[in-house]
Design an enzyme around this catalytic site. Structure first.
Site, PDB file in Angstrom:
ATOM      1  N   ARG A 100      36.287  26.615  25.939  1.00  0.00           N
ATOM      2  CA  ARG A 100      36.457  25.492  26.867  1.00  0.00           C
ATOM      3  C   ARG A 100      37.629  24.578  26.605  1.00  0.00           C
ATOM      4  O   ARG A 100      38.273  24.108  27.529  1.00  0.00           O
ATOM      5  CB  ARG A 100      35.201  24.631  26.799  1.00  0.00           C
ATOM      6  CG  ARG A 100      34.162  25.120  27.685  1.00  0.00           C
ATOM      7  CD  ARG A 100      33.081  24.109  27.884  1.00  0.00           C
ATOM      8  NE  ARG A 100      32.044  24.804  28.606  1.00  0.00           N
ATOM      9  CZ  ARG A 100      30.821  25.019  28.174  1.00  0.00           C
ATOM     10  NH1 ARG A 100      30.460  24.525  27.016  1.00  0.00           N
ATOM     11  NH2 ARG A 100      29.976  25.696  28.883  1.00  0.00           N
TER      12      ARG A 100
ATOM     13  N   LYS B 143      36.616  19.806  28.815  1.00  0.00           N
ATOM     14  CA  LYS B 143      36.543  20.558  30.065  1.00  0.00           C
ATOM     15  C   LYS B 143      36.284  19.634  31.251  1.00  0.00           C
ATOM     16  O   LYS B 143      36.983  19.698  32.268  1.00  0.00           O
ATOM     17  CB  LYS B 143      35.422  21.609  29.951  1.00  0.00           C
ATOM     18  CG  LYS B 143      35.453  22.673  31.034  1.00  0.00           C
ATOM     19  CD  LYS B 143      34.592  22.302  32.232  1.00  0.00           C
ATOM     20  CE  LYS B 143      34.450  23.481  33.181  1.00  0.00           C
ATOM     21  NZ  LYS B 143      33.828  23.125  34.462  1.00  0.00           N
TER      22      LYS B 143
ATOM     23  N   PHE C 224      33.511  26.611  37.307  1.00  0.00           N
ATOM     24  CA  PHE C 224      33.174  27.675  36.363  1.00  0.00           C
ATOM     25  C   PHE C 224      33.169  27.193  34.923  1.00  0.00           C
ATOM     26  O   PHE C 224      33.482  26.041  34.635  1.00  0.00           O
ATOM     27  CB  PHE C 224      34.041  28.911  36.590  1.00  0.00           C
ATOM     28  CG  PHE C 224      35.508  28.809  36.201  1.00  0.00           C
ATOM     29  CD1 PHE C 224      36.062  27.717  35.554  1.00  0.00           C
ATOM     30  CD2 PHE C 224      36.352  29.865  36.503  1.00  0.00           C
ATOM     31  CE1 PHE C 224      37.403  27.662  35.224  1.00  0.00           C
ATOM     32  CE2 PHE C 224      37.693  29.835  36.185  1.00  0.00           C
ATOM     33  CZ  PHE C 224      38.216  28.732  35.551  1.00  0.00           C
ATOM     34  N   GLU C 225      32.752  28.097  34.040  1.00  0.00           N
ATOM     35  CA  GLU C 225      32.594  27.762  32.624  1.00  0.00           C
ATOM     36  C   GLU C 225      31.612  26.613  32.431  1.00  0.00           C
ATOM     37  O   GLU C 225      31.744  25.826  31.501  1.00  0.00           O
ATOM     38  CB  GLU C 225      33.948  27.403  32.004  1.00  0.00           C
ATOM     39  CG  GLU C 225      34.831  28.610  31.833  1.00  0.00           C
ATOM     40  CD  GLU C 225      35.711  28.507  30.600  1.00  0.00           C
ATOM     41  OE1 GLU C 225      35.227  28.059  29.548  1.00  0.00           O
ATOM     42  OE2 GLU C 225      36.879  28.880  30.692  1.00  0.00           O
ATOM     43  N   GLY C 226      30.667  26.532  33.316  1.00  0.00           N
ATOM     44  CA  GLY C 226      29.714  25.431  33.249  1.00  0.00           C
ATOM     45  C   GLY C 226      30.133  24.356  34.221  1.00  0.00           C
ATOM     46  O   GLY C 226      31.197  23.773  34.046  1.00  0.00           O
TER      47      GLY C 226
END
Lengths: 657, 254
Positions: A337, A416, A458-460
């Site tokens: 992240r 992030k 994305f990526e959470g």
């Protein structure tokens, strides 16, 4: 005047201590060498630290054991500020530094000369020759160890290169999907056999990787996935069945890290479903991909469904432990992240230059655009935000590279959230500076804006990550503060405690906490006002954490209490940002970087505004859901949802004539 | 027949940089400005490395005469495939005054020391546009020269070189040892890949001074003035050819 700066030691901080022959508890930090000598062991504001022992003074820095520190943000929830973070990390030695500097040149040239961004966006495809060039450059194996054919770069170098690959969003995501998540599991918890078998071909790009977690009904709720892996009777093969959605590189990846539910039979005979991670080769059979998704942005990045139909996976391809897949997934996601900070900053720096170029050439009303305050404000604010993004990214990378087994999950999530929202917002503002031109496809701004939108998802998703930040911290705090909170919630049963805590709480309620952390002592004196602000914010944050725990107790994780958790998360984000910018600006000034005075300005203004935001949020927590309008918005939302749409009558509706 | 090839690489201001004249009007601003390898020298290195890959050359040595940072340029050459480097260190203040004749003398001396069979240079540097070093080096060594090469082929102890000249293409044969200068269309240089950059760290760069080679770098000429080219003026449209001819005559152009 004592300048707490790094001029004293251009070598690893630990060396300074060896000569003194003394050991001081608290941060191992040459910055504090003047003050910390008298630090009493009861300095509760710095967590206990295990020292790095040095065998002898002439040992190379590489052989030095890295220090192990407690996670920074999680401890901030307890009001513990690890001041070692105020010393901005310098993890690369001269050789690595020169090497990085050399590597940056051809990568930049390749992107500027060989990558046709508009065409990739138009055709929704990265040309094969372009990908091949990227593989030959070595970009597919940045963090794979050299012994397996990769470059063996650390987090800091990876972050630096991410600043350049962000020149094209589709390429950046393709590379990240391959190495930051696709094959990362093998790096983090693969067996030696798995590493030897797969890493070499992944490093040179002969094989590409993908990360297969998300399913149609399991996005944010990753633990609810339904893809199943069943073990054969002889225990040698797993059969995987299920479908995954929105898998980057899913259309062509040769190797996939696939997450599936496996049944565990507990000693009691009870059956429990847990997630397991598998290394799946496309060649195992039963693997098929759907057509590429037609997306708003990063259109050149391949995103598609991946189906597993009785895909046989040998038992030795289990990644980590059976049933330990969720942790593997989280570790993988956590580790990649932070680079969004540097890639976002890299992109924004470029857009800023292009916008400025327009603003100093375009005249309206007899003035250049760059002379108007509303345009200048954009450039000023954007610069401060880029500064924060970069500082946080490299601070986190520095911790990842410089500490032993660091827990940066919350810090990475913060980077992030901040960077994705910053990238989206400031990309939009740059487009605005160009006006109509910014809206046209003949200019790159609209493409960067569309490419940036995915960053918040994305990526959470940023919503999930805010909950993660808030709840991780609350969990840390709650564990330690359990007794405290119990007593706070039962004031009548704990009068002594309440009275004792009373003074502290009285001060907090008057918005006048005692500032005893001495953050200012660890930064250049020019930053003293900002340091005081940071300390004030840390104290207010600690108070608000206790408030939230006292108010909600165990129910803090309930859906209806998310806004309070989000407020804490946003405070944590601002606190980390403030810490990062102050640490970096202080170092810049101390070591005499060019334009260090400008950095001091960026850090000061960012900190001042961050402090205001934190103040407001703490106040909102204090005044409760009625006065901070949470309640009202919730009821409005309930009405709108029940009505399946907007509720208010149309403004033209009449009830009388 | 395996050749030892010496290639000269010069650190110059990057071609994409907007050049600014220094306030003292005796040069251009170089402080903090992006520098890179002279593009023609990249082509030269690329050609030498290709000769090695074709097994015509056995060793490629990259040479740079310049300040400390010239080592970065040599490293790029090493990353592209050169085997070792030689850095002839010129103090920063003297770099500007270094002339093709000095470099040619240095190259000639190194050719002797290294027992080189072929020297490949870029046809000119993009900062001074002298287009002289290759020619002077050949003269000092009394070697044949093949300048503005757009193609090089090896034929028994000789090189057949296609040269780009004003009239078109000229193909000549030169006996080895020889000096060749690379022109734009000779090849397209490779990108230094990251793994190669890492490997290049282990390759050696020998350091020396011009004096060690017996070369005197005192300048032969003095720069009097450096100025921006005149700002381009607007053009004018004319009605017909006669008016055009009249206007040109009036302006003294014909």
């Amino acid at each position: 005047m004592l300048l707490p700066c790094r001029l004293l030691s251009s070598v690893a901080p630990q060396r300074l201590w060896v000569g003194l022959g003394s050991r001081v508890t608290g941060s191992v930090n040459s910055l504090t060498s003047f003050r910390a000598i008298n630090t009493s062991p009861k300095d509760a504001s710095t967590p206990a630290v295990q020292h790095a022992e040095e065998e002898n003074t002439s040992t190379e820095a590489a052989k030095l054991k890295k220090p192990k520190r407690a996670p920074f943000i999680k401890n901030l929830f307890l009001g513990r500020f690890d001041k070692s973070v105020l010393e901005f990390p310098e993890v690369l030695d001269q050789d690595q530094h020169e090497l990085l500097h050399e590597m940056v040149v051809p990568i930049e040239r390749y992107f500027l000369e060989q990558v046709d961004g508009p065409k990739i966006d138009r055709d929704a495809k990265i040309p094969e020759e372009t990908l091949q060039g990227l593989k030959e450059l070595g970009l597919f194996g940045q963090q794979i160890p050299q012994e397996y054919g990769g470059l063996g770069l650390g987090a800091t170098e990876y972050a630096r290169i991410a600043e350049i690959t962000s020149l094209d969003g589709s390429i950046a995501v393709t590379l990240a999907a391959h190495q930051a998540i696709g094959l990362k599991g093998i790096l983090i918890c693969g067996t030696d056999a798995q590493k030897e078998k797969y890493l070499p071909q992944l490093a040179c790009g002969d094989w590409t990787a993908a990360f297969c977690l998300t399913e149609p009904s399991s996005g944010s709720d990753a633990a609810s996935i339904q893809t199943r892996a069943t073990l054969s009777d002889d225990g040698k093969t797993w059969l995987i069945n299920g479908s995954k959605i929105w898998i980057s590189n899913g259309g062509f990846a040769d190797l996939m890290t696939v997450f599936a539910k496996t049944t565990k039979i507990l000693p009691s005979g009870e059956k429990k479903d847990k997630v397991t991670a598998f290394i799946v080769e496309r060649s195992f059979g039963g693997v098929s991909s759907g057509p590429p998704e037609d997306k708003l942005g990063i259109r050149g990045s391949n995103t598609c469904e991946v189906f597993f139909d009785n895909t046989p996976v040998p038992a030795e391809n289990v990644l980590g432990e059976v049933g330990g897949g969720f942790k593997v997934a989280m570790n993988i996601l956590n580790s990649g992240r932070f680079s969004m900070g540097s890639s976002g900053a890299g992109m924004l720096k470029r857009l800023l230059s292009w916008s400025i170029d327009h603003a100093v050439n375009r005249k309206q009303f007899g003035n250049y655009l760059s002379e108007f305050a509303m345009i200048k404000e954009k450039f000023g604010r954007m610069s401060a935000n880029i500064y924060a993004m970069e500082s946080m990214a490299y601070l986190t990378a520095g911790i990842l590279d410089g500490q032993e087994d660091p827990d940066c999950s919350v810090e990475a999530a913060i980077v992030k959230v901040f960077s994705s929202e910053g990238a989206w917002k400031w990309c939009s503002e740059c487009l605005q500076v160009l006006g109509g031109l910014g809206y046209m496809k003949s200019y790159p701004f609209e493409r960067y804006l569309r490419d940036a939108r995915i960053l918040l998802i994305f990526e959470g998703t940023n919503e999930i990550l805010r909950l993660f930040i808030g709840l991780s911290g609350l969990q840390t705090a709650g564990g330690e503060l359990r007794e405290v909170v119990q007593k706070l919630r039962n004031p009548l049963m704990n009068p002594g405690f309440i009275i004792g805590k009373g003074i502290e709480r009285f001060r907090q309620q008057k918005d006048n906490p005692k500032l005893d952390l001495d953050i200012a002592g660890h930064l250049h004196p020019t930053l003293q006002p900002s340091a005081q602000l940071l300390e004030y914010c840390v104290k207010r944050f600690q108070y608000s954490v206790e408030m939230v725990l006292a108010k909600h107790g165990q129910a803090v994780a309930a859906p209806k209490n998310q806004l309070d958790v989000a407020r804490l998360a946003d405070c944590a984000i601002d606190l980390y940002a403030m810490t990062a910018v102050l640490s970096r600006a202080s170092r810049a000034y101390c070591i005499g970087l060019k334009n260090a005075a400008h950095e001091i300005q960026l850090a000061s203004v960012f900190s001042a505004e961050a402090a205001e935001r934190i103040k407001t949020r703490v106040r909102d927590l204090e005044i409760g859901p009625v006065q901070n309008h949470d309640d009202l918005y919730s009821r409005i939302a309930d009405a709108v949802v029940e009505n399946k749409g907007y509720v208010a009558e149309h403004p033209l509706t009449r009830t009388f004539w | 027949m395996s050749l030892r090839v010496l290639v000269g690489v010069k650190r110059v201001i990057d071609y994409a940089v907007k050049i600014r004249v220094r306030p003292d009007k005796l040069g251009v601003v170089t402080d903090g400005v992006k520098h890179s390898m002279n593009p023609f020298d990249e082509i030269a290195i690329e050609e030498a490395v290709r000769l090695k890959e074709k097994k015509i050359a056995k060793e490629v040595v990259a040479i740079s005469c310049g300040p400390t940072q010239a080592q970065e340029t040599i490293r790029t050459a090493l990353a592209m495939g050169a085997d070792r480097g030689i850095h002839v260190e010129i103090p920063a203040k003297e770099v500007e005054k270094l002339e093709p004749l000095h470099v040619a003398k240095i190259m000639a001396k190194l050719v002797e020391q290294e027992k080189a069979d072929l020297v490949v240079l870029g046809k000119q540097a993009i900062d001074d546009d002298s287009n002289a070093t290759a020619q002077m080096t050949a003269a000092l060594l009394d070697w044949p020269q093949a300048t503005f090469a757009s193609k090089i082929e090896k034929t028994d102890g000789e090189l057949q070189v296609t040269r780009e000249v004003d009239g078109g293409l000229e193909i000549i044969k030169v006996k080895l040892p020889a000096v060749v200068s690379a022109d734009l269309r000779l090849n397209e240089p490779r990108y230094a890949t990251l793994p190669n950059i890492m490997k290049a760290k282990k390759k050696k760069i020998a350091k020396m001074k011009a004096a060690d080679l017996g070369v005197d770098t005192s300048p032969h000429f003095e720069v009097l003035d450096v100025a921006d080219p005149p700002v381009r003026e607007a053009g004018i449209k004319v009605e017909d050819v006669d008016t055009l001819v009249t206007k040109l005559k009036d302006a003294g152009r014909i």
